[in-house]
Design a protein around this motif. Sequence first.
Motif, PDB file in Angstrom:
ATOM      1  N   GLY A 198       4.443  -2.690   3.263  1.00 30.49           N
ATOM      2  CA  GLY A 198       5.707  -2.006   3.502  1.00 30.49           C
ATOM      3  C   GLY A 198       5.572  -0.511   3.349  1.00 30.49           C
ATOM      4  N   ALA A 199       6.204   0.232   4.254  1.00 31.18           N
ATOM      5  CA  ALA A 199       6.073   1.684   4.265  1.00 31.18           C
ATOM      6  C   ALA A 199       6.523   2.327   2.960  1.00 31.18           C
ATOM      7  N   ASP A 200       7.619   1.827   2.393  1.00 32.40           N
ATOM      8  CA  ASP A 200       8.141   2.426   1.159  1.00 32.40           C
ATOM      9  C   ASP A 200       7.175   2.242  -0.005  1.00 32.40           C
ATOM     10  N   LYS A 201       6.635   1.033  -0.163  1.00 32.43           N
ATOM     11  CA  LYS A 201       5.696   0.783  -1.257  1.00 32.43           C
ATOM     12  C   LYS A 201       4.390   1.537  -1.048  1.00 32.43           C
ATOM     13  N   ILE A 202       3.957   1.635   0.190  1.00 32.57           N
ATOM     14  CA  ILE A 202       2.739   2.397   0.471  1.00 32.57           C
ATOM     15  C   ILE A 202       2.917   3.849   0.060  1.00 32.57           C
ATOM     16  N   ASP A 203       4.059   4.427   0.416  1.00 30.67           N
ATOM     17  CA  ASP A 203       4.330   5.823   0.058  1.00 30.67           C
ATOM     18  C   ASP A 203       4.383   6.000  -1.458  1.00 30.67           C
ATOM     19  N   LYS A 204       5.042   5.081  -2.151  1.00 32.08           N
ATOM     20  CA  LYS A 204       5.148   5.188  -3.606  1.00 32.08           C
ATOM     21  C   LYS A 204       3.799   4.986  -4.288  1.00 32.08           C
ATOM     22  N   THR A 205       2.958   4.121  -3.723  1.00 38.57           N
ATOM     23  CA  THR A 205       1.634   3.893  -4.298  1.00 38.57           C
ATOM     24  C   THR A 205       0.766   5.136  -4.151  1.00 38.57           C
ATOM     25  N   LEU A 206       0.872   5.805  -3.024  1.00 40.36           N
ATOM     26  CA  LEU A 206       0.150   7.067  -2.835  1.00 40.36           C
ATOM     27  C   LEU A 206       0.638   8.110  -3.827  1.00 40.36           C
ATOM     28  N   LYS A 207       1.944   8.179  -4.044  1.00 37.98           N
ATOM     29  CA  LYS A 207       2.496   9.138  -4.991  1.00 37.98           C
ATOM     30  C   LYS A 207       2.073   8.810  -6.426  1.00 37.98           C
ATOM     31  N   HIS A 212      -6.177   5.774  -1.211  1.00 41.03           N
ATOM     32  CA  HIS A 212      -5.972   5.018   0.024  1.00 41.03           C
ATOM     33  C   HIS A 212      -5.155   3.776  -0.310  1.00 41.03           C
ATOM     34  N   VAL A 213      -4.258   3.405   0.585  1.00 39.77           N
ATOM     35  CA  VAL A 213      -3.466   2.185   0.407  1.00 39.77           C
ATOM     36  C   VAL A 213      -3.642   1.302   1.635  1.00 39.77           C
ATOM     37  N   ILE A 214      -3.987   0.054   1.416  1.00 37.22           N
ATOM     38  CA  ILE A 214      -4.185  -0.918   2.485  1.00 37.22           C
ATOM     39  C   ILE A 214      -2.960  -1.829   2.557  1.00 37.22           C
ATOM     40  N   ASP A 215      -2.363  -1.928   3.734  1.00 35.48           N
ATOM     41  CA  ASP A 215      -1.258  -2.862   3.939  1.00 35.48           C
ATOM     42  C   ASP A 215      -1.866  -4.238   4.194  1.00 35.48           C
ATOM     43  N   TYR A 216      -1.799  -5.107   3.203  1.00 35.21           N
ATOM     44  CA  TYR A 216      -2.508  -6.381   3.294  1.00 35.21           C
ATOM     45  C   TYR A 216      -1.920  -7.327   4.340  1.00 35.21           C
ATOM     46  N   GLN A 217      -0.702  -7.054   4.812  1.00 37.25           N
ATOM     47  CA  GLN A 217      -0.121  -7.895   5.851  1.00 37.25           C
ATOM     48  C   GLN A 217      -0.561  -7.476   7.254  1.00 37.25           C
ATOM     49  N   LYS A 218      -1.073  -6.263   7.370  1.00 36.56           N
ATOM     50  CA  LYS A 218      -1.448  -5.739   8.680  1.00 36.56           C
ATOM     51  C   LYS A 218      -2.948  -5.473   8.819  1.00 36.56           C
ATOM     52  N   GLU A 219      -3.661  -5.383   7.708  1.00 38.03           N
ATOM     53  CA  GLU A 219      -5.065  -5.010   7.755  1.00 38.03           C
ATOM     54  C   GLU A 219      -5.927  -6.035   7.029  1.00 38.03           C
ATOM     55  N   ASN A 220      -7.177  -6.098   7.410  1.00 39.35           N
ATOM     56  CA  ASN A 220      -8.146  -6.924   6.700  1.00 39.35           C
ATOM     57  C   ASN A 220      -8.617  -6.144   5.483  1.00 39.35           C
ATOM     58  N   VAL A 221      -8.269  -6.626   4.308  1.00 38.74           N
ATOM     59  CA  VAL A 221      -8.533  -5.871   3.088  1.00 38.74           C
ATOM     60  C   VAL A 221     -10.030  -5.626   2.890  1.00 38.74           C
ATOM     61  N   GLN A 331      11.043  -5.807  -3.127  1.00 36.30           N
ATOM     62  CA  GLN A 331      11.105  -4.371  -2.886  1.00 36.30           C
ATOM     63  C   GLN A 331      10.954  -3.552  -4.163  1.00 36.30           C
ATOM     64  N   ARG A 332      10.951  -4.217  -5.298  1.00 35.49           N
ATOM     65  CA  ARG A 332      10.821  -3.507  -6.573  1.00 35.49           C
ATOM     66  C   ARG A 332       9.456  -2.824  -6.682  1.00 35.49           C
TER      67      ARG A 332
END
Length: 343
Positions: A198-207, A212-221, A331-332
């Motif tokens: 999710g875009a929101d969690k990816i942004d918060k994880t970067l912050k 680097h943040v991998i979206d596990y639903q869209k990418e091969n980890v 979403q938490r």
Amino acid sequence: MKAILLQQRGREGVAYTSCDTPVLSQGEALVRMEAASLNRVDVYMRESGAGITHDLPQIMGVDGIGRIEKINGPSSLKVGQRVILYPYRFCGTCEFCTQGDQPLCVNAKIFGEHCDGTFATYIAAPTQSLLPIPDHCDGAQAASIGVAYLTAWRMVFTKAEASAGKTALIVGAGGGVACASVQLAKLAGCHVIATTTGADKIDKTLKAGADHVIDYQKENVVERVLALSDGQGVDFAIDNVGEATWGSTLRALKRGGKVVTCGATTGSHPSADLQRLFIRQLSILGSTMGSLQEFDRLVRVFTSGQLQPVIDSVYPLSKASEAFDRLEDPQRFGKVVLTMTDH
């Protein structure tokens, strides 16, 4: 006093109610609670509690901060002093306690699991389980470090031996312990790769500090980790997700790498993948919370301003049911905190 009392299993068994103020035993302090954070174990206690020796009804809550109102016995602590709770009642005399490894204490009792906890106006706690914390520290942040950040500290620094130049993989970075692990691995000087979705969690994880943040639903980890580590894999991984991610986590490790775990959210029986373990000489390390010495180090880092815990939301004690719902919301991101006042 008011408290969140677990009367029976299930959502309907959790009540905001009145309880007697605890009576102090020798060596205990009465702490008027200021704030406490929710942890996954609180949901586990509500739904099952299997394997944890306790009796219901029981006050919930594992960690938190407050102010001393009374002390029974000699202590270096003072009435009126603000303190943070080390989550354990430990004996101090067993083999593990004398070695300074209180989480392995054979007589250990954890607040909110084996005995009454922190979701209350007052708690009676052993003075040896209380550390001073300055008044300038943010209450919600301070209340969040006793379980999630202490657990992450032990995994990142003690078990994984994180240091500058190492590469870390943090799986499921939206959870409290995983988010804390991102921050602490970065604090150690590691190159941090995290997974979430999710875009929101990816942004918060970067912050929070991930490189680097991998979206596990869209990418091969595994493919992304290898691409980000010049085909080598990571020095260590923090994985509390369990069965759903275990296989990919092992494949993401470099030769001689380590995976550290303190939980199994999606199941506790993944494939051991023994051939990979012995051929690549991987290490699997279990971890639970941390020692009193590790907690003291964590508190010092926090109070110095080097660490700012990520807070998702704050609720008054009377709204604990809503806080539980938020804890379980996909979403938490970060910690959910209860304050002991409705004002």
